[in-house]
Design a protein around this motif. Structure first.
Motif, PDB file in Angstrom:
ATOM      1  N   THR A   1      -5.389  43.965  28.270  1.00 20.64           N
ATOM      2  CA  THR A   1      -3.845  43.716  27.721  1.00 20.64           C
ATOM      3  C   THR A   1      -3.483  42.638  28.652  1.00 20.64           C
ATOM      4  N   ARG A   2      -3.533  42.818  29.924  1.00 23.23           N
ATOM      5  CA  ARG A   2      -2.986  41.818  31.171  1.00 23.23           C
ATOM      6  C   ARG A   2      -3.467  40.402  30.737  1.00 23.23           C
ATOM      7  N   ARG A   3      -4.911  40.350  30.700  1.00 26.27           N
ATOM      8  CA  ARG A   3      -5.381  38.980  30.529  1.00 26.27           C
ATOM      9  C   ARG A   3      -5.218  38.414  28.997  1.00 26.27           C
ATOM     10  N   LEU A   4      -4.900  39.253  28.000  1.00 29.56           N
ATOM     11  CA  LEU A   4      -4.358  38.514  26.842  1.00 29.56           C
ATOM     12  C   LEU A   4      -2.921  38.014  26.840  1.00 29.56           C
ATOM     13  N   ARG A   5      -2.198  39.017  27.805  1.00 30.61           N
ATOM     14  CA  ARG A   5      -0.857  38.652  27.926  1.00 30.61           C
ATOM     15  C   ARG A   5      -0.818  37.285  28.663  1.00 30.61           C
TER      16      ARG A   5
ATOM     17  N   ARG B   1       2.141  45.874  21.650  1.00 30.50           N
ATOM     18  CA  ARG B   1       3.757  45.560  22.477  1.00 30.50           C
ATOM     19  C   ARG B   1       3.819  44.276  22.812  1.00 30.50           C
ATOM     20  N   LEU B   2       2.677  43.506  22.924  1.00 27.43           N
ATOM     21  CA  LEU B   2       2.779  41.979  23.247  1.00 27.43           C
ATOM     22  C   LEU B   2       3.237  41.036  22.127  1.00 27.43           C
ATOM     23  N   GLY B   3       3.481  41.811  21.078  1.00 34.26           N
ATOM     24  CA  GLY B   3       4.012  40.950  19.918  1.00 34.26           C
ATOM     25  C   GLY B   3       3.291  40.606  19.037  1.00 34.26           C
ATOM     26  N   PRO B   4       3.692  39.796  17.778  1.00 36.37           N
ATOM     27  CA  PRO B   4       2.772  39.417  16.727  1.00 36.37           C
ATOM     28  C   PRO B   4       1.806  38.526  16.898  1.00 36.37           C
ATOM     29  N   ARG B   5       1.894  37.868  17.888  1.00 39.45           N
ATOM     30  CA  ARG B   5       0.839  36.576  18.252  1.00 39.45           C
ATOM     31  C   ARG B   5      -0.505  37.276  18.910  1.00 39.45           C
ATOM     32  N   ALA B   6      -0.355  38.567  19.130  1.00 33.59           N
ATOM     33  CA  ALA B   6      -1.428  39.140  20.111  1.00 33.59           C
ATOM     34  C   ALA B   6      -2.222  40.037  19.077  1.00 33.59           C
TER      35      ALA B   6
END
Length: 342
Positions: A285-289, A319-324
């Protein structure tokens, strides 16, 4: 420019605070959402005395939540009874299979429950580096990943001092081995003194970064060392909370540090020493963020991972939003992830 840098990495599932001094990481504070709030340093709870152990002169305290009971050392003047309610504060976080160490505040009332959580990561950073605004975003994520790599490492090189440092934890103690490679043309005695001094400074920094404490044994460079000078270096490096022991005739220094925070390896690794599934979920999740922050043009980014990781990370990535998004790859090896457009 200040020689102190502070970072706050707020990634779904976990908040990290990082402090660097003179370009080197010194503190890594990790608060995971799934950790019991009552077990965090500084948390205040009403607990119930579940058992008194006269051999240890301590009580085991039920804090009303999941996880092991708290350990409350008792002085000779304190008299408590099983079933009694007490108000306690966490003085040291859990480690391995041990529950938090508690400090008695006074009598309590009612059922076991959390009264107040300990300081947030932002508040801890404010104590460690007063007046410095934490950096967030890309800088914080990169600092978080770099500090984690160093905290989980065991061998560290410092070429400027011709120094190799091994810092390893066993069940009994922390072992520090200072190795010095003499450089031609330099004074051997001064080189060893310098290596021991810098070795103690870096050992103190790394032990703090890892969140370790307890008994520390330091194998110094050489055996013909000045005990007084070494003790002074150790006090300067480890600070006032350290109890400095004698230097043996074999060039071994012993000291003791009080436990405070849960060790970073306990937080991030499983029993086999590999990143736990929970850690892998937060990490991807951190790396995708990070990829989302670096690439603001792509309409959608996804991270390819194993089915087990996808199951653990699905709610966090959402929770990162629709782009993730996540994509499950049956052939993916646990720990190997890749971000791609999609």
């Amino acid at each position: 420019m200040t020689d102190v840098e502070v970072f706050l990495d707020d990634t779904p599932g976990e908040v990290r605070g990082i402090v660097a001094r003179n370009g080197r990481y010194q503190h890594l504070i990790v608060h995971r959402e799934t950790d019991p709030a009552a077990h965090r340093l500084g948390a205040v709870s009403v607990g119930r005395i579940a058992r008194i152990d006269t051999a240890f002169r301590a009580a085991f305290v039920d804090l009303g939540g999941a996880g092991p009971m708290g350990f409350l050392p008792l002085s000779k003047t304190v008299r408590l009874a099983e079933g009694q309610a007490v108000e306690v504060e966490v003085a040291a976080e859990p480690r391995e299979a041990k529950g938090p160490v508690l400090r008695l505040l006074g009598a309590g009332e009612g059922q076991p429950r959390l009264l107040s959580e300990g300081p947030t990561v932002r508040e801890v950073l404010g104590t460690l580096a007063p007046g410095i605004t934490p950096m967030t975003g890309v800088e914080a994520i990169r600092a978080s990943l770099e500090a984690e790599d160093e905290a989980l490492g065991s061998v560290h090189a410092f070429p400027a001092f011709a120094l190799d440092l091994a810092v390893q934890r066993t069940r009994a103690l922390i072992a520090v081995d200072i190795d010095y490679a003499h450089l031609p043309g330099r004074d051997v005695r001064k080189g060893r003194e310098r290596a021991n001094g810098e070795g103690l400074i870096q050992a103190a920094r790394l032990i703090g970064l890892k969140g370790w404490a307890g008994l520390v044994a330091v194998d110094l460079v050489g055996t013909a060392v000045d005990p007084g000078a070494i003790s002074g270096m150790a006090r300067s490096a480890f600070g006032g909370e350290a109890t400095i022991g004698p230097v043996s005739r074999f060039g071994l220094l012993q000291l003791s540090l009080p436990w405070r925070r849960r060790p970073i390896d306990d937080v991030l690794l499983d029993a086999s020493g590999r990143p736990s599934i929970a850690s892998r979920a937060v990490d991807l999740t951190r790396r995708l963020r990070l990829a989302l922050l670096l690439d603001t043009a792509s309409p959608r980014l996804r991270i390819r991972c194993s089915a087990v990781e996808a199951e653990a990370a699905g709610a966090l990535v959402a929770r990162l939003g629709p782009r993730a998004s996540l994509i499950v790859d049956p052939s993916a090896i646990r720990g190997n992830t890749a971000v791609e457009q999609g």
